[in-house]
Design a protein around this motif. Structure first.
Motif, PDB file in Angstrom:
ATOM      1  N   PRO A 136      -0.615  79.241  78.418  1.00  0.00           N
ATOM      2  CA  PRO A 136      -1.055  78.602  77.176  1.00  0.00           C
ATOM      3  C   PRO A 136      -1.849  77.337  77.454  1.00  0.00           C
ATOM      4  N   GLY A 137      -2.928  77.161  76.695  1.00  0.00           N
ATOM      5  CA  GLY A 137      -3.812  76.033  76.892  1.00  0.00           C
ATOM      6  C   GLY A 137      -4.938  76.288  77.868  1.00  0.00           C
ATOM      7  N   GLY A 138      -4.875  77.388  78.577  1.00  0.00           N
ATOM      8  CA  GLY A 138      -5.904  77.718  79.539  1.00  0.00           C
ATOM      9  C   GLY A 138      -7.143  78.308  78.897  1.00  0.00           C
ATOM     10  N   SER A 139      -8.082  78.706  79.747  1.00  0.00           N
ATOM     11  CA  SER A 139      -9.361  79.220  79.284  1.00  0.00           C
ATOM     12  C   SER A 139      -9.743  80.480  80.036  1.00  0.00           C
ATOM     13  N   LEU A 140     -10.532  81.302  79.381  1.00  0.00           N
ATOM     14  CA  LEU A 140     -11.125  82.482  79.977  1.00  0.00           C
ATOM     15  C   LEU A 140     -12.549  82.626  79.469  1.00  0.00           C
TER      16      LEU A 140
ATOM     17  N   ASP B 185     -11.232  82.759  61.101  1.00  0.00           N
ATOM     18  CA  ASP B 185     -10.732  81.395  61.007  1.00  0.00           C
ATOM     19  C   ASP B 185      -9.781  81.025  62.145  1.00  0.00           C
ATOM     20  N   SER B 186      -8.988  81.959  62.595  1.00  0.00           N
ATOM     21  CA  SER B 186      -7.963  81.649  63.574  1.00  0.00           C
ATOM     22  C   SER B 186      -8.515  81.263  64.947  1.00  0.00           C
ATOM     23  N   VAL B 187      -9.786  81.548  65.202  1.00  0.00           N
ATOM     24  CA  VAL B 187     -10.359  81.235  66.511  1.00  0.00           C
ATOM     25  C   VAL B 187     -11.438  80.164  66.447  1.00  0.00           C
ATOM     26  N   LYS B 188     -11.788  79.710  65.264  1.00  0.00           N
ATOM     27  CA  LYS B 188     -12.829  78.695  65.131  1.00  0.00           C
ATOM     28  C   LYS B 188     -12.428  77.421  65.861  1.00  0.00           C
ATOM     29  N   GLY B 189     -13.366  76.884  66.607  1.00  0.00           N
ATOM     30  CA  GLY B 189     -13.107  75.688  67.389  1.00  0.00           C
ATOM     31  C   GLY B 189     -12.567  75.961  68.767  1.00  0.00           C
ATOM     32  N   ARG B 190     -12.107  77.178  69.029  1.00  0.00           N
ATOM     33  CA  ARG B 190     -11.558  77.531  70.328  1.00  0.00           C
ATOM     34  C   ARG B 190     -12.388  78.587  71.050  1.00  0.00           C
ATOM     35  N   PHE B 191     -12.954  79.524  70.288  1.00  0.00           N
ATOM     36  CA  PHE B 191     -13.753  80.603  70.862  1.00  0.00           C
ATOM     37  C   PHE B 191     -15.234  80.318  70.623  1.00  0.00           C
TER      38      PHE B 191
ATOM     39  N   ASN C  23     -11.087  79.049  74.778  1.00  0.00           N
ATOM     40  CA  ASN C  23     -10.409  77.826  75.183  1.00  0.00           C
ATOM     41  C   ASN C  23      -9.115  77.643  74.411  1.00  0.00           C
ATOM     42  N   SER C  24      -8.262  76.769  74.931  1.00  0.00           N
ATOM     43  CA  SER C  24      -6.993  76.442  74.274  1.00  0.00           C
ATOM     44  C   SER C  24      -6.230  77.700  73.899  1.00  0.00           C
ATOM     45  N   LEU C  25      -6.076  78.573  74.845  1.00  0.00           N
ATOM     46  CA  LEU C  25      -5.450  79.863  74.582  1.00  0.00           C
ATOM     47  C   LEU C  25      -4.013  79.713  74.103  1.00  0.00           C
ATOM     48  N   LYS C  26      -3.668  80.554  73.160  1.00  0.00           N
ATOM     49  CA  LYS C  26      -2.332  80.608  72.595  1.00  0.00           C
ATOM     50  C   LYS C  26      -1.723  81.974  72.868  1.00  0.00           C
TER      51      LYS C  26
ATOM     52  N   VAL D 245      -1.640  85.794  77.443  1.00  0.00           N
ATOM     53  CA  VAL D 245      -1.359  84.362  77.449  1.00  0.00           C
ATOM     54  C   VAL D 245       0.152  84.189  77.466  1.00  0.00           C
ATOM     55  N   SER D 246       0.659  83.685  78.568  1.00  0.00           N
ATOM     56  CA  SER D 246       2.102  83.583  78.733  1.00  0.00           C
ATOM     57  C   SER D 246       2.438  82.549  79.793  1.00  0.00           C
TER      58      SER D 246
END
Length: 120
Positions: free
Chosen positions: A14-18, A61-67, A83-86, A118-119
């Motif tokens: 969690p919090g990582g990026s791909l 909406d759930s990915v805006k700002g992160r993807f 980014n900021s993977l959950k 993500v784990s």
């Protein structure tokens, strides 16, 4: 015909990026729209991001700002920076494209999917 080949998935904390990549090849004249779907276990497949040939992007909406979705038209390649993977982002991610073939026919192409987990 047209093939989409995805890469970049994997196991991330969690919090990582791909960064996912998808390259289209085959009898392609142009690609009007490219995007990414995802499907979590037991869930419906959902369209998470799209980008047009002109660079117009859309996100759920759930990915805006992160993807961030982007494309290289010269290479017929689409990317998804995550980014900021959950943990809720865990899913199989599928590349998707609306393609105009060399014979000037419209087809929808799908990639084979790449697993994002993500784990901790």
């Amino acid at each position: 015909q047209v093939q989409l080949v995805e890469s970049g998935g994997g196991l991330v904390q969690p919090g990582g990026s791909l960064r996912l990549s998808c390259a289209a090849s085959g009898s392609i004249y142009s690609i009007n729209v490219m995007g990414w779907y995802r499907q979590a276990p037991g869930e419906q497949r959902e369209l998470v991001a799209t980008v047009t040939s002109g660079g117009v992007t859309k996100y759920i909406d759930s990915v805006k700002g992160r993807f961030t979705i982007s494309r290289d038209n010269a290479k017929n390649t689409v990317y998804l920076q995550i980014n900021s993977l959950k943990p809720e982002d865990t899913a199989v991610y599928y590349c998707w494209a609306v393609v105009i073939t060399l014979k000037k026919q419209q087809n929808t192409a799908w990639g084979q999917g790449t697993q994002v987990t993500v784990s901790s």
